[in-house]
Design an enzyme around this catalytic site. Sequence first.
Site, mmCIF file in Angstrom:
data_model
loop_
_atom_site.group_PDB
_atom_site.id
_atom_site.type_symbol
_atom_site.label_atom_id
_atom_site.label_comp_id
_atom_site.label_asym_id
_atom_site.label_seq_id
_atom_site.Cartn_x
_atom_site.Cartn_y
_atom_site.Cartn_z
ATOM 1 N N LYS A 147 0.709 -1.160 0.081
ATOM 2 C CA LYS A 147 0.129 0.074 -0.032
ATOM 3 C C LYS A 147 1.036 1.113 0.076
ATOM 4 C CE LYS A 147 -0.446 -0.171 5.017
ATOM 5 N NZ LYS A 147 -0.894 -0.869 6.190
ATOM 6 N N ARG A 170 -11.005 0.030 14.396
ATOM 7 C CA ARG A 170 -10.710 0.549 12.977
ATOM 8 C C ARG A 170 -11.754 -0.398 12.426
ATOM 9 N NH1 ARG A 170 -4.581 1.180 10.312
ATOM 10 N NH2 ARG A 170 -5.402 -0.950 9.529
ATOM 11 N N TYR A 189 12.298 31.941 3.439
ATOM 12 C CA TYR A 189 10.989 32.609 3.788
ATOM 13 C C TYR A 189 11.119 33.122 5.334
ATOM 14 C CZ TYR A 189 8.647 31.539 -0.831
ATOM 15 O OH TYR A 189 8.297 31.407 -2.198
#
Length: 379
Positions: free
Chosen positions: A37, A135, A272
């Site tokens: 995955k 879950r 920045y």
Amino acid sequence: MHRHRTWVEVSERALTHNIETLRLLLEKNARFCAVLKSNAYGHGLKEVAQIAGRAGVDAFAVDSIDEALSLRALFPSSLIIVLGYTLFERYEDAIKSNIHLTLYDKEGIEQAESVAKQLAKQAQIHLKIETGTSRQGVLKDDLLDLLKDLQRMPHVRLAGVSTHFANIEDSSNPEYATLQFSRFQEAVDAVRELGFDPELVHCACSAAIILYPDTHATLVRAGISLYGLWSSELVQQTVRNQHLKCDLRPALTWKTRVAQVKSISMGTPVGYGLTEVMKRRGRIAVIPVGYFDGFDRGLSSVGEVLIRGCRCKVIGRICMNMCMVDVSSVPDIQKEDEVILLGTEGRHVISADDMAKKIGTINYEIVTRINPIIPRLVI
Ligand SMILES: *Cc1c(COP(=O)(O)O)cnc(C)c1O
């Protein structure tokens, strides 16, 4: 030579070594499923699948039907399991391509029955048991009813039963995992008592594969360890303390090239927000990688990279597509020099664990968030 500005190298040798190492730990009846995955934990879905296929793994697990279909195109007959949620309208894709789905409720199995019936095929399903992770999964109280429904569904085949541990990575106290495992065993017994004979009984993720052989059942699901990373520091320590034979080799190196080198005087702000200034006269290199690539903004002022075998600190804020590093101590640095963001060079290592610690996360998140559009090269 390739022409990529930023790329990920994946070592076939390391992956194969990890697969072989983990397989040697398996109990006799356990088959090996490679968990691919999240772009194979950032290593590249197709690239890792092909390596795992060559190494002879028995199955692949992914999160979604889309990932499963791209694997099916490469492997016409391998066992492919979707671990995550599948929308009703995608059941047809799964059933047509003989992809196993993880289901856990009446709506899901009814949909599987009706789509499979229409296609005159069988749906292959794995029933996920809720054992304490809260879950996905069917609660104990609903299991019997669900099994009775399943008995009336000739087009649904119960290929597997599974669960997932909540804290098995905490090997200092296996109490909760043990409780989850006994709940799982009770559920599997109930399934068998009702006349089902699921071929694939599985609950073990990496930590369980390595430390708790009792949990191997008939299939194990190896994720992070396959990639040469540890589930947690505790698991790694336990392996060391118990002298277990399990040396894992990280398979991923993340690289880019220097875009500009320049000399900067003391006190010059960098980046920045003017968050950091050069503390003395020195040199900085601009690196064409930023948070879009997965180089987390949390690494601003604290991240490190390797150039010419030297550790260089990130200076100032990480931008979207660039960042700056202090290269004052790198001898003879040149534009387009190779930069290692993750990996080893000489005696220096930047590991996913080091990076994770700096930004308060886990190695899983570091590797899975390397932007999938960055090329993965198998070496
Ligand atoms: C991700 C996942 C795994 C793999 O876990 P690792 O700790 O990476 O080995 C196993 N099972 C399920 C259900 C998962 O979601």
